[in-house]
Design a protein around this motif. Structure first.
Motif, PDB file in Angstrom:
ATOM      1  N   MET A  28       0.820  -1.216   0.000  1.00  0.00           N
ATOM      2  CA  MET A  28       0.000   0.000   0.000  1.00  0.00           C
ATOM      3  C   MET A  28       0.851   1.262   0.000  1.00  0.00           C
ATOM      4  O   MET A  28       0.393   2.301  -0.485  1.00  0.00           O
ATOM      5  CB  MET A  28      -0.941   0.003   1.204  1.00  0.00           C
ATOM      6  N   ASN A  34       2.717   2.808  -6.353  1.00  0.00           N
ATOM      7  CA  ASN A  34       1.853   3.985  -6.325  1.00  0.00           C
ATOM      8  C   ASN A  34       2.212   5.035  -7.367  1.00  0.00           C
ATOM      9  O   ASN A  34       1.458   5.984  -7.569  1.00  0.00           O
ATOM     10  CB  ASN A  34       1.838   4.590  -4.921  1.00  0.00           C
ATOM     11  N   VAL A  39      -3.195   2.466  -9.670  1.00  0.00           N
ATOM     12  CA  VAL A  39      -2.907   1.696  -8.455  1.00  0.00           C
ATOM     13  C   VAL A  39      -2.997   2.617  -7.243  1.00  0.00           C
ATOM     14  O   VAL A  39      -3.603   2.262  -6.223  1.00  0.00           O
ATOM     15  CB  VAL A  39      -1.518   1.019  -8.549  1.00  0.00           C
ATOM     16  N   ASN A  40      -2.415   3.793  -7.335  1.00  0.00           N
ATOM     17  CA  ASN A  40      -2.444   4.745  -6.225  1.00  0.00           C
ATOM     18  C   ASN A  40      -3.883   5.068  -5.830  1.00  0.00           C
ATOM     19  O   ASN A  40      -4.228   5.071  -4.644  1.00  0.00           O
ATOM     20  CB  ASN A  40      -1.688   6.020  -6.614  1.00  0.00           C
ATOM     21  N   HIS A  43      -5.399   2.124  -4.071  1.00  0.00           N
ATOM     22  CA  HIS A  43      -4.863   1.988  -2.715  1.00  0.00           C
ATOM     23  C   HIS A  43      -5.499   2.982  -1.749  1.00  0.00           C
ATOM     24  O   HIS A  43      -5.522   2.726  -0.546  1.00  0.00           O
ATOM     25  CB  HIS A  43      -3.336   2.147  -2.714  1.00  0.00           C
ATOM     26  N   HIS A  44      -6.012   4.078  -2.252  1.00  0.00           N
ATOM     27  CA  HIS A  44      -6.679   5.053  -1.391  1.00  0.00           C
ATOM     28  C   HIS A  44      -8.189   4.827  -1.321  1.00  0.00           C
ATOM     29  O   HIS A  44      -8.847   5.349  -0.435  1.00  0.00           O
ATOM     30  CB  HIS A  44      -6.369   6.475  -1.863  1.00  0.00           C
ATOM     31  N   PRO A  48      -7.897  -1.065   3.787  1.00  0.00           N
ATOM     32  CA  PRO A  48      -6.962  -2.174   4.031  1.00  0.00           C
ATOM     33  C   PRO A  48      -7.557  -3.387   4.763  1.00  0.00           C
ATOM     34  O   PRO A  48      -7.265  -4.518   4.368  1.00  0.00           O
ATOM     35  CB  PRO A  48      -5.827  -1.519   4.826  1.00  0.00           C
TER      36      PRO A  48
END
Length: 129
Positions: A28, A34, A39-40, A43-44, A48
């Motif tokens: 992450m 990122n 992908v970034n 990930h936000h 998680p």
């Protein structure tokens, strides 16, 4: 005597969940991953704990445990991320760092890497960097 499953040799779901927890935390925040804006953003957007749950389910099932993966296919969940071969290599590097941290033995490491590698064609859909 029957050989034990990879799941059993890894220590079962609690050990798998511990390794997944470290691995997901690692990917992450990986700047190499990122740097890809898709992908970034993912990930936000993805929380998680839920991500860790699904990966733990997947690893449990893939290693011979009683869990059943309930998430989307690898292709469906990664299609829009346009992950490159270089990003895949960074992902594998992160995975190996986690396996090193937990001192996963060579045989189990090789089996886990083979499982992960079996998903590559469904995940790496973007051009090489």
């Amino acid at each position: 005597m029957q050989p034990t499953s990879l799941y059993e040799r890894l220590g079962g779901i609690y050990s798998i969940a511990t390794v997944v927890d470290d691995f997901i935390d690692r990917i992450m925040i990986d700047d190499r991953l990122n740097a890809n804006p898709h992908v970034n953003e993912a990930h936000h957007r993805v929380l998680p704990p839920g991500f860790k749950y699904l990966v733990t389910e997947m690893v449990g099932e893939a290693t011979g445990g009683p869990q059943r993966y309930t998430g989307r296919t690898m292709e469906d969940s990664h299609r829009d991320l346009l992950i490159t071969g270089d990003e895949w290599e960074a992902f594998i590097d992160d995975f190996n760092q986690t396996l090193d941290k937990f001192k996963v033995t060579q045989q189990e490491r090789a089996e886990l890497l083979a499982i992960v590698e079996s998903t590559r064609d469904s995940i790496v859909v973007g051009p090489e960097s």
